[in-house]
Scaffold this motif. Structure first.
Motif, mmCIF file in Angstrom:
data_model
loop_
_atom_site.group_PDB
_atom_site.id
_atom_site.type_symbol
_atom_site.label_atom_id
_atom_site.label_comp_id
_atom_site.label_asym_id
_atom_site.label_seq_id
_atom_site.Cartn_x
_atom_site.Cartn_y
_atom_site.Cartn_z
ATOM 1 N N LYS A 100 0.822 -1.263 0.114
ATOM 2 C CA LYS A 100 0.129 0.070 0.238
ATOM 3 C C LYS A 100 0.933 1.215 -0.086
ATOM 4 O O LYS A 100 0.460 2.213 -0.364
ATOM 5 N N LYS A 101 2.109 1.207 0.640
ATOM 6 C CA LYS A 101 2.924 2.508 0.619
ATOM 7 C C LYS A 101 4.017 2.439 -0.555
ATOM 8 O O LYS A 101 4.870 3.307 -0.625
ATOM 9 N N GLY A 102 3.782 1.434 -1.424
ATOM 10 C CA GLY A 102 4.495 1.596 -2.565
ATOM 11 C C GLY A 102 5.873 0.809 -2.411
ATOM 12 O O GLY A 102 6.635 0.747 -3.269
ATOM 13 N N GLY A 103 5.812 -0.144 -1.498
ATOM 14 C CA GLY A 103 6.851 -1.239 -1.278
ATOM 15 C C GLY A 103 6.931 -2.292 -2.500
ATOM 16 O O GLY A 103 5.600 -2.526 -2.866
ATOM 17 N N GLN A 104 8.059 -2.671 -2.800
ATOM 18 C CA GLN A 104 8.103 -3.604 -3.908
ATOM 19 C C GLN A 104 8.770 -4.729 -3.171
ATOM 20 O O GLN A 104 9.831 -4.565 -2.862
ATOM 21 N N GLU A 105 7.885 -6.185 -3.522
ATOM 22 C CA GLU A 105 8.717 -7.072 -2.780
ATOM 23 C C GLU A 105 9.551 -7.909 -3.766
ATOM 24 O O GLU A 105 9.144 -8.098 -4.969
ATOM 25 N N LEU A 106 10.799 -8.246 -3.178
ATOM 26 C CA LEU A 106 11.647 -9.194 -3.595
ATOM 27 C C LEU A 106 12.357 -10.058 -2.967
ATOM 28 O O LEU A 106 11.982 -10.104 -1.888
ATOM 29 N N MET A 107 13.082 -10.864 -3.360
ATOM 30 C CA MET A 107 13.815 -11.757 -2.389
ATOM 31 C C MET A 107 15.515 -11.840 -2.744
ATOM 32 O O MET A 107 15.807 -12.056 -3.810
ATOM 33 N N LEU A 108 16.099 -11.411 -1.715
ATOM 34 C CA LEU A 108 17.498 -11.299 -1.585
ATOM 35 C C LEU A 108 17.953 -12.667 -1.379
ATOM 36 O O LEU A 108 17.210 -13.461 -0.457
ATOM 37 N N LEU A 133 12.665 4.757 -3.895
ATOM 38 C CA LEU A 133 12.549 3.012 -4.095
ATOM 39 C C LEU A 133 12.495 2.518 -2.730
ATOM 40 O O LEU A 133 13.201 2.721 -2.074
ATOM 41 N N LEU A 134 11.597 1.653 -2.768
ATOM 42 C CA LEU A 134 11.043 0.825 -1.510
ATOM 43 C C LEU A 134 11.136 -0.345 -1.494
ATOM 44 O O LEU A 134 10.291 -0.731 -2.324
ATOM 45 N N LEU A 135 12.141 -1.150 -1.406
ATOM 46 C CA LEU A 135 12.362 -2.546 -1.582
ATOM 47 C C LEU A 135 12.087 -3.429 -0.469
ATOM 48 O O LEU A 135 12.762 -2.934 0.618
ATOM 49 N N TYR A 136 11.429 -4.328 -0.380
ATOM 50 C CA TYR A 136 11.251 -5.207 0.891
ATOM 51 C C TYR A 136 11.258 -6.725 0.640
ATOM 52 O O TYR A 136 10.994 -7.020 -0.479
ATOM 53 N N GLN A 137 11.581 -7.626 1.596
ATOM 54 C CA GLN A 137 11.429 -8.822 1.639
ATOM 55 C C GLN A 137 11.016 -9.550 2.888
ATOM 56 O O GLN A 137 11.077 -8.877 3.900
ATOM 57 N N MET A 177 12.056 -12.132 9.235
ATOM 58 C CA MET A 177 12.012 -10.920 9.546
ATOM 59 C C MET A 177 11.407 -10.372 8.093
ATOM 60 O O MET A 177 11.834 -10.671 6.874
ATOM 61 N N LYS A 178 10.552 -9.278 8.288
ATOM 62 C CA LYS A 178 10.296 -8.299 6.954
ATOM 63 C C LYS A 178 11.300 -7.262 7.107
ATOM 64 O O LYS A 178 11.382 -6.665 8.182
ATOM 65 N N ASP A 179 12.224 -7.065 6.176
ATOM 66 C CA ASP A 179 13.237 -5.847 6.073
ATOM 67 C C ASP A 179 12.695 -5.032 4.759
ATOM 68 O O ASP A 179 12.989 -5.559 3.683
ATOM 69 N N LEU A 180 12.677 -3.801 4.865
ATOM 70 C CA LEU A 180 12.460 -3.061 3.963
ATOM 71 C C LEU A 180 13.701 -1.843 3.791
ATOM 72 O O LEU A 180 13.917 -1.038 4.962
ATOM 73 N N LEU A 233 25.006 11.035 -3.062
ATOM 74 C CA LEU A 233 24.841 9.768 -2.680
ATOM 75 C C LEU A 233 23.492 9.430 -2.238
ATOM 76 O O LEU A 233 22.763 10.253 -1.928
ATOM 77 N N MET A 234 23.091 8.294 -2.387
ATOM 78 C CA MET A 234 21.537 8.173 -2.216
ATOM 79 C C MET A 234 21.381 8.069 -0.550
ATOM 80 O O MET A 234 22.463 7.848 0.310
ATOM 81 N N VAL A 235 20.312 8.473 -0.121
ATOM 82 C CA VAL A 235 19.929 8.621 1.098
ATOM 83 C C VAL A 235 19.061 7.639 1.533
ATOM 84 O O VAL A 235 17.948 7.362 1.136
ATOM 85 N N MET A 236 19.383 6.710 2.674
ATOM 86 C CA MET A 236 18.777 5.524 3.036
ATOM 87 C C MET A 236 18.151 5.338 4.226
ATOM 88 O O MET A 236 18.444 6.402 5.174
ATOM 89 N N GLY A 237 17.039 4.557 4.510
ATOM 90 C CA GLY A 237 16.321 4.086 5.652
ATOM 91 C C GLY A 237 16.165 2.708 5.510
ATOM 92 O O GLY A 237 16.263 2.135 4.606
ATOM 93 N N CYS A 238 16.150 2.123 6.732
ATOM 94 C CA CYS A 238 15.820 0.715 6.731
ATOM 95 C C CYS A 238 14.914 0.332 8.011
ATOM 96 O O CYS A 238 14.739 1.006 8.912
ATOM 97 N N TYR A 239 13.944 -0.742 7.763
ATOM 98 C CA TYR A 239 12.821 -0.900 8.327
ATOM 99 C C TYR A 239 12.442 -2.286 8.758
ATOM 100 O O TYR A 239 12.244 -3.074 7.606
ATOM 101 N N GLY A 240 12.319 -2.761 9.764
ATOM 102 C CA GLY A 240 12.376 -4.434 10.045
ATOM 103 C C GLY A 240 11.297 -4.590 10.886
ATOM 104 O O GLY A 240 10.823 -3.819 11.747
ATOM 105 N N ILE A 241 10.466 -5.859 10.654
ATOM 106 C CA ILE A 241 9.457 -6.381 11.657
ATOM 107 C C ILE A 241 9.891 -7.796 11.794
ATOM 108 O O ILE A 241 10.166 -8.346 10.849
#
Ligand code: 9G3
Length: 575
Positions: free
Chosen positions: A63-71, A130-134, A157-160, A435-443
Motif C-alpha cells: 500500500k505504501k509503494g513497497g516492492q517485494e523482492l527476494m534477496l 525506491l522502497l524494496l522489501y522482502q 523478518m520483514k526488512d524494507l 549519494l543515495m539517502v537510505m532508511g531501513c525498516y524491520g519487523i
C-alpha cells in the motif's frame, strides 16, 4: 480441517528450558518444535499464524509503494568487507566457506546486498524513491538463544530499505513506514506503542523508533507521558533537570571515617542523610580509557547514554584492580575530588548539588561538603542517567509512566552510511553525482507471533486475536460415536467453511474434557459445542475464548452468528 488429521501435537508438560510463557504455550499447543538451539520448526498451526502476520505486513508494505523482492540468504564476504562490517560482528555473524574456500555470511540483515543491487541498477534521481522489501529468514548466532521464538538464531523478518534523493524525501519514506507499522500492529489485534529509541551500533543520520508490543514480560522498559504522546525506550528517554541550583552556602570540605561502608544505601544510613545528597562515582573502562561517571546517589546510570557520549565500541565496569590502581582505595570509595588518570563525566544534575558526599579515594573514608566547581570540575556535563516513572516529560513536563514491551519493529534513518561505504550514487536534477539517502525498516514476524501470545493468554492457554488466529472456530461434537450428532456437527462445519470461515472440527474419539482443554490451549477465538441439545432442541453453544461468555444459538442461525463475530472482530482491528 479435521483435528484427527491435523498435526497439532498438544502436550501437558512444559519444556525444561522454556523461560517465557509464549515459548511454553507454542510448544504445548503444538505450534512449534525445536530443531536446534534457537532454531525452530513451525508446525501447521504455527505456520498459519506466521502467514497471517506476513500477509498483513505484505498488504501494508504494498500500500505504501513497497516492492517485494527476494534477496539471497548466502551473502559474499566481500560486500561485508566493503561496508566494514565483516570484522565488526564477530561471532554473531554465521560464516561459511564454499568448496573453493570463498567466504560467505548467512544474512543477519541485508543492507549490504540491497545497496549493492541498487548501486548497480539506479542511475538517476528519476528512479527514486525506491522502497524494496522482502520477508525472509535471518540468521544471527546469538551467544545465548533464549525465550523461544523471541530470540532465535534463525527467525523470520520483514526488512524494507528505502532509497531517496535527499533528507526531505527520506523523511517522507520514513513517515510512510511509521504509518504502515502502526496499521500492521493494529490489524494484528495487538496493543502496541511506537517509542523513540537509541539507534545503537547501526548508527545513521537521525531518528529511530521502535514498535513495542506491550507486555509485562517484555525485555524493554519504556516510559510514556500521561499528558502528551511522548514515549521512549528508557535507553533513550531524556532526563529533565527541573531543580534549580541549591542555594545552600558551601561548607568546608571534610573527610569522614566510614569503615566498611561501600554502598549508597549503607552510606545514606551511616551519615543519616538522603541518597540524593550523595554523588555516585562509577568507574568504567572502554577500549581506550578509564572514565568515572557521576550521578546523584538516588539515580541510576544509563550505560547507553554514557556509551553514546564516549563514542566507543565497548563499555564495561572497571574491575577491582583498575579501580584500586586509579583511586588507591578499595572499591566503593571512588570520588571525583583530586582524581587523576580518568575522564570525569558528570550527569547534569550533579552540578546543581551543594555540600554533597563522595568517596575520598581512600579505603573506609568519604568526603562531605563536596561542591562541584569548587572541589572538582567534570570534563563533561551531560545527561547520562536513567529516567524513571514519576519524572517530568521532556516535551510537556507531564508525568511519565513506566511500562514494559517487546520490540517487534524498528524504523531507522540510515542516511548515507551504506551508500557512502559502497558508493551508491545517482545523478541529480543538475547532473551532479549524489549519494543515495537510505532508511531501513524491520519487523520481526516470528517475534510478533510470540509477542502476541505474551500479551494474549491465560492459565489455560493462548487467546488469539481474531485477525491472526490459526483458525477462527473449532466445532466440537461432544460424542463422535453419536451418528446423528456427528452429522449435525459436520453439516455445521461444512456450512462454516462455505461461508468463508476458517474452521476445524474436533472429530477425534476423545472425551469432551480433553477436546475442550486442547481448544483452550490452542486458543481458537470461538468454540462451538454440538451436544445432545443439538438433536433435542436444535441449538449449539458458542463460547468466546477471550471472556468465557457462552451463547446458546439455534443451529439454523449459527453460521450467520459466527460469521458476524469473526467479521466484526477483524473490522474492529482494521484502521
Ligand atoms: C549483523 C549481525 C547482527 C545484527 C546486525 C548485523 C542487528 C545489524 C541492526 C539491523 C538494523 C536493521 C534491516 C531491518 C531493520 C533493522 N543485529 N543489526 O545490522 F551482522 Cl550478526 O539489523 N536492518
Amino acid at each position: 480441517m479435521r483435528v484427527s488429521e491435523l498435526l497439532a501435537p498438544t502436550l501437558r508438560e512444559v519444556p525444561a528450558e522454556a523461560e517465557v510463557i509464549s515459548h511454553v504455550l507454542m510448544f504445548r499447543a503444538g505450534l512449534i518444535r525445536k530443531a536446534a538451539s534457537g532454531v525452530y520448526i513451525y508446525l501447521p498451526l504455527g505456520y498459519r499464524v506466521m502467514k497471517k502476520v506476513m500477509q498483513i505486513v505484505r498488504e501494508e508494505m504494498d500500500k505504501k509503494g513497497g516492492q517485494e523482492l527476494m534477496l539471497p540468504i548466502i551473502q559474499p564476504a566481500e560486500l561485508w568487507m566493503e561496508s566494514g562490517r565483516w570484522d565488526v560482528y564477530g561471532d554473531e555473524l554465521f560464516r561459511l566457506k564454499d568448496r573453493h574456500g570463498r567466504e560467505f555470511a548467512l544474512g543477519p540483515t541485508h543492507e549490504e546486498i540491497i545497496t549493492d543491487l541498487v548501486r548497480g541498477e539506479v542511475r538517476s534521481y528519476k528512479q527514486l524513491p525506491l522502497l524494496l522489501y522482502q520477508i525472509q529468514n535471518k540468521y544471527r548466532d546469538e551467544r545465548r538463544p533464549r525465550f523461544g521464538l523471541m530470540r532465535g538464531r534463525e527467525f523470520i523478518m520483514k526488512d524494507l530499505y528505502s532509497f531517496d534523493k535527499d533528507d526531505a524525501s527520506l523523511d517522507v519514506s520514513y513517515r510512510k513506514m511509521y504509518e504502515a507499522y502502526s496499521r500492521i500492529f493494529t490489524r494484528c489485534g495487538l496493543k502496541y506503542r511506537p517509542v523513540e529509541a537509541d539507534p545503537g551500533a547501526i548508527g545513521g543520520s537521525g531518528g529511530t523508533h521502535e514498535f513495542m508490543v506491550m507486555a509485562d514480560s517484555g525485555e524493554a522498559a519504556i516510559v510514556y507521558c500521561h499528558n502528551c504522546n511522548y514515549a521512549a525506550n528508557v535507553e533513550k528517554a531524556e532526563a529533565v533537570v527541573t531543580d534549580a541550583p541549591s542555594g545552600e552556602d558551601m561548607l568546608a570540605l571534610q573527610e569522614v571515617s566510614t569503615p566498611g561502608v561501600r554502598t549508597i544505601a549503607n552510606l545514606a544510613e551511616f551519615l543519616n542523610t538522603g541518597a540524593d545528597r550523595l554523588i555516585k562515582a562509577l568507574v568504567y573502562q572502554t577500549e581506550v580509557e578509564t572514565v568515572v561517571a557521576l550521578v546523584r546517589g538516588d539515580r541510576e546510570l544509563n550505560e547507553i547514554k554514557l556509551q553514546n557520549v564516549l563514542g566507543t565500541q565497548q563499555l564495561f565496569m572497571a574491575d577491582e584492580r583498575t579501580v584500586t590502581d586509579l583511586t588507591g582505595a578499595a572499591t566503593g570509595y571512588a570520588g571525583p575530588v583530586n582524581l587523576k588518570g580518568a575522564r570525569i563525566i558528570a550527569d547534569k544534575e550533579v552540578t546543581l548539588m551543594r555540600n554533597a558526599v563522595t568517596g575520598a579515594n581512600k579505603t573506609d573514608a568519604h568526603l562531605i561538603n563536596v561542591n562541584p566547581g569548587r572541589d572538582f570540575t567534570p570534563d563533561e556535563v551531560v545527561d547520562i542517567r536513567l529516567v524513571r516513572a514519576g519524572e517530568p516529560c521532556p516535551r510537556c513536563l507531564g508525568e511519565l509512566v513506566e511500562a514494559r514491551g517487546i520490540e517487534v519493529g524498528q524504523v531507522f534513518k540510515l542516511g548515507t552510511k551504506y551508500s557512502k561505504a559502497l558508493g551508491a550514487k545517482f545523478l541529480d536534477e543538475n547532473g551532479r553525482e549524489q549519494l543515495m539517502v537510505m532508511g531501513c525498516y524491520g519487523i520481526g514476524v516470528s517475534r510478533t507471533v510470540a509477542a502476541a501470545i505474551e500479551q494474549n493468554h491465560d492459565n489455560d492457554g493462548i487467546i488469539w486475536p481474531m485477525p491472526i488466529a490459526p483458525y477462527h472456530v473449532i466445532v466440537v461434537p461432544v460424542s463422535t460415536k453419536d451418528e446423528e450428532q456427528m452429522k449435525l456437527a459436520l453439516n455445521l462445519y461444512d456450512s462454516l467453511r462455505e461461508a468463508g470461515i476458517e474452521v476445524v472440527i474436533d472429530d477425534r474419539n476423545e472425551r469432551p474434557g480433553v477436546k475442550f482443554k486442547d481448544a483452550d490451549l490452542i486458543g481458537y477465538p470461538l468454540r462451538v459445542v454440538v451436544g445432545s441439545k443439538a438433536l433435542e432442541e436444535g441449538t449449539v453453544e458458542i463460547k468466546y475464548r477471550r471472556n468465557g461468555n457462552v451463547h446458546t444459538v439455534k443451529l439454523e442461525g449459527a453460521v450467520q452468528f459466527i460469521k458476524k463475530i469473526v467479521e466484526d472482530e477483524i473490522a474492529e482491528h482494521t484502521p
